[in-house]
Design an enzyme around this catalytic site. Structure first.
Site, PDB file in Angstrom:
ATOM      1  N   ASP A 279       0.824  -1.210   0.000  1.00 56.48           N
ATOM      2  CA  ASP A 279       0.000   0.000   0.000  1.00 56.48           C
ATOM      3  C   ASP A 279       0.860   1.263   0.000  1.00 56.48           C
ATOM      4  O   ASP A 279       1.813   1.363   0.764  1.00 56.48           O
ATOM      5  CB  ASP A 279      -0.888  -0.022   1.256  1.00 56.48           C
ATOM      6  CG  ASP A 279      -1.739   1.222   1.359  1.00 56.48           C
ATOM      7  OD1 ASP A 279      -2.656   1.374   0.546  1.00 56.48           O
ATOM      8  OD2 ASP A 279      -1.477   2.053   2.256  1.00 56.48           O
ATOM      9  N   GLU A 321       1.018  -0.956  -5.066  1.00 56.15           N
ATOM     10  CA  GLU A 321      -0.052   0.027  -5.214  1.00 56.15           C
ATOM     11  C   GLU A 321       0.624   1.384  -5.367  1.00 56.15           C
ATOM     12  O   GLU A 321       0.886   2.086  -4.405  1.00 56.15           O
ATOM     13  CB  GLU A 321      -0.996   0.025  -4.011  1.00 56.15           C
ATOM     14  CG  GLU A 321      -2.256   0.833  -4.259  1.00 56.15           C
ATOM     15  CD  GLU A 321      -2.339   2.137  -3.476  1.00 56.15           C
ATOM     16  OE1 GLU A 321      -3.183   2.980  -3.821  1.00 56.15           O
ATOM     17  OE2 GLU A 321      -1.574   2.337  -2.508  1.00 56.15           O
TER      18      GLU A 321
HETATM   19  C1  GLC Z   1      -3.901   3.567  -0.518  1.00 62.05           C
HETATM   20  C2  GLC Z   1      -5.308   3.069  -0.293  1.00 62.05           C
HETATM   21  C3  GLC Z   1      -6.165   4.184   0.192  1.00 62.05           C
HETATM   22  C4  GLC Z   1      -5.579   4.753   1.454  1.00 62.05           C
HETATM   23  C5  GLC Z   1      -4.108   5.105   1.286  1.00 62.05           C
HETATM   24  C6  GLC Z   1      -3.441   5.343   2.597  1.00 62.05           C
HETATM   25  O1  GLC Z   1      -3.843   4.492  -1.526  1.00 62.05           O
HETATM   26  O2  GLC Z   1      -5.804   2.496  -1.457  1.00 62.05           O
HETATM   27  O3  GLC Z   1      -7.481   3.746   0.406  1.00 62.05           O
HETATM   28  O4  GLC Z   1      -6.300   5.885   1.812  1.00 62.05           O
HETATM   29  O5  GLC Z   1      -3.376   4.082   0.655  1.00 62.05           O
HETATM   30  O6  GLC Z   1      -3.117   4.143   3.235  1.00 62.05           O
END
Ligand code: GLC
Length: 625
Positions: A279, A321
């Site tokens: 993430d 991500e």
């Molecule tokens: C990622 C997640 C999102 C979250 C962010 C902070 O982008 O997809 O939902 O707010 O990380 O952890």
């Protein structure tokens, strides 16, 4: 580094003492195999890379010894089929454990629904213990070693992964590694004055350094969390908080932090987690004078983390991500010295954004240009292709791409925000503005796939639009992921703000609860299943073969070629509400015989009209081989 020190096998002896000889040998071979990747990853990052790497290897030895027999078997099977996630038969699904079902045991009970859909990869949204109060949908983790109490226990997690594994479904879990909740033990102990833990974070006594960083830092949540630093009385300082004030960025420049996350990955992997969604990975490394995103150290650290996982639990793969521009994005699948050594999967955010852009503008020229700019990625990796996810849609349209096709970038982004918030005259979309950034004018959009595609507005073409969007992501040749409820055409949740902790975050509008029994009244489900069956039957969709976007013949028809050793596959997607042509010579150009080729979506030959063209009805797709 001059000559690389030998792998630290003697240091592992004690940890491996209880393991049978064949296991010990296996582990030692893996260490020999991955030690160079690990050490090269840490070299130049930490003061004593050999010491840090050795600690990580010893952790891996312990985890390996404790790993259950069925997981060792899984490791072996993945080794026999390392391209498991690249297969055309692979389908992903993403859901909240408490919105899809009633916690982890409930997900296990509902798993036949997933099998029935053909799911082989399940991303369950954050389910580890979050902070109390607002927690950013679980992305503010208070304890990586405990499951959220209302969802179950760590034992339930292990049981769930067993049940899923028997069904051939791999579990993907978020590894939030940019930040922890302000209630995480590390933060609590930092606040209590323990220097060891204060060093896990970026804390500044006054505004001097934060202000220097702020000059080049963008804002992730300008509405509800402006600025990137938060004052904390107990710390008596400003702590780095890229996201919400209660999400404290951890200091990856500290080797202790690396070692902590090594242990967390290994422990969760031993509970049967197979895919880690890294993430917000882009933010891991900070450098003054930059946006503090996509720094080279991020990739080096990912390589090191992956090398450790390959030693102890090689079935594990990483998914990045990183919602970043195309030139930065490819690094997450590995470029240069990290080629194929970092994440195996990464979100194709650009494709997602351009699907929505094409649907709004009924024009494929910008998307074609933008998608053509994406450099090739290692053949062992795969894009996660998706139309919607749990997050908002940010209009990541590159300025240069827009200009290259004669569009004003700002005006186009404004158009998209207007269109999907429903403000643009004639728009079919029912979306909500998320995070209006006054400074940049950016307006991101929340809303369910169906509501954004016109189903809520009662547009008769909405279902075709939804299926077309899915045809693109299913026909791209990556690992397509369906967002829970999209298979049923679920609309925006009108009650999204009822829960007080969600009230100021309208992303909850597209995170509805699954309405069991899951009956489809829209036709999306049946259409999607036809697409899925066609995908499964097409070897051409193996992710090792890249998708190549061709110059369009008609500005409304997107052309995607997959030049597979078995022969070419041409995808044609009419992004408009009119009949649009595909000249037969475009088929011949790519090596298809118009008279003999098959449309796998229509289930038969294609019709070339007297004008020498194939005509695509509104919002239809062809998959030709
Ligand atoms: C990622 C997640 C999102 C979250 C962010 C902070 O982008 O997809 O939902 O707010 O990380 O952890």
């Amino acid at each position: 580094m001059q000559s690389r020190p030998a792998a630290p096998l003697p240091a592992c002896a004690a940890a491996l003492a209880g393991a049978p000889a064949h296991r010990r040998e296996l582990f030692e071979d893996r260490v020999e195999r991955w030690w160079p990747d690990l050490l090269d990853g840490l070299d130049g990052i930490y003061p004593d890379p050999v010491a840090t790497a050795t600690r990580a290897v010893v952790s891996a030895a312990h985890a390996f010894t404790e790993r259950a027999d069925d997981l060792h078997r899984l490791d072996l099977r993945r080794g026999l089929r390392p391209d498991w996630f690249q297969q055309p038969s692979m389908l992903g699904y993403a859901a909240y454990a408490d919105r899809f079902a009633d916690g982890l045991a409930g997900v296990a009970e509902r798993s036949s629904y997933l099998s029935d859909l053909g799911v082989g990869y399940l991303h369950l949204m954050p389910l580890l213990e979050p902070r109390e109060g607002p927690n950013d949908g679980g992305y503010a983790v208070a304890d990586y070693r405990a499951v959220r109490k209302d969802l179950g226990t760590m034992d339930d997690l292990r049981t769930l992964t067993e049940v899923l594994r028997q069904r051939g479904i791999s579990l993907c879990l978020d590894l939030v590694l940019n930040h922890v909740a302000d209630q995480h033990e590390w933060a609590v102990r930092a606040r209590a004055g323990e220097q060891r833990y204060r060093d896990y974070f970026y804390v500044f006594g006054d505004r001097e350094v934060p202000d220097q960083y702020e000059r080049t830092l963008p804002e992730v949540f300008p509405d509800f969390a402006p600025g990137n630093f938060t004052w904390d009385d107990d710390l008596d300082g400003w702590v780095w908080t890229t996201f919400n004030a209660y999400q404290w960025d951890v200091a990856w420049s500290n080797p202790e932090v690396f070692c902590e996350y090594v242990d967390i990955v290994l422990e969760l992997a031993n509970h049967g987690v197979e895919v880690f969604r890294l993430d917000a990975i882009a933010f891991l490394w900070k450098r003054l004078g930059t946006t503090c995103q996509n720094q080279p150290e991020v990739h080096a650290l990912t390589q090191a983390l992956r090398a450790v996982a390959r030693m102890a639990c090689p079935a594990v793969v990483f998914k990045a991500e990183a919602i970043v521009g195309p030139q930065d994005l490819v690094h997450y699948l590995g470029k240069g010295r990290h080629h194929a050594k970092v994440s195996d999967l990464a979100y194709h955010n650009g494709l997602m954004v351009h699907i929505w852009s094409m649907l709004a503008s009924r024009d494929v020229r910008l998307a074609t240009h933008a998608l053509q700019q994406l450099p090739p990625v290692p053949a062992t990796t795969a894009w996660i292709t998706y139309v919607r996810c749990h997050d908002d849609i940010g209009w990541a349209v590159d300025d240069a791409d827009a200009r290259a096709v004669g569009l004003d970038p700002f005006a186009h982004r404004t158009f998209l925000a207007d269109f999907y918030s429903g403000e643009f005259p004639g728009s079919f979309a029912h979306g909500l503005v998320f995070q209006h950034n006054e400074e940049t004018g950016d307006r991101r959009i929340s809303g369910s796939l169906a509501s954004l595609a016109g189903l809520e507005a009662g547009d008769p073409l909405a279902v075709s639009r939804i299926l077309l969007a899915h045809a693109i992501v299913l026909g791209w040749g990556g690992l397509p992921v369906i967002w829970m409820g999209d298979e049923l055409g679920l609309l925006n949740d009108p009650d999204w703000a009822q829960e007080p902790a969600h009230a100021d975050d309208n992303r909850w509008v597209h995170r509805p609860r699954m309405p069991w029994p899951a009956r489809d009244t829209t036709g999306v489900d049946a259409g999607l299943r036809r697409l899925l069956a066609a995908r499964r039957s097409l070897e051409h969709l193996h992710a090792s073969v890249p998708a190549e976007v061709l110059a369009p013949s008609d500005p409304g028809v997107l052309l995607v070629l997959r030049d597979h050793p078995l022969g070419p596959m041409l995808g044609a997607y009419n992004m408009t509400d009119e009949h649009r042509p595909l000249p037969a010579e475009r088929l011949t150009d790519v090596g298809l015989d118009p008279a003999a080729c098959v449309d796998h979506l229509g289930g038969g030959p294609v019709t070339v009209h007297d004008d020498g063209r194939v005509w695509l009805p509104p919002y239809t797709a062809l998959w030709l081989t």
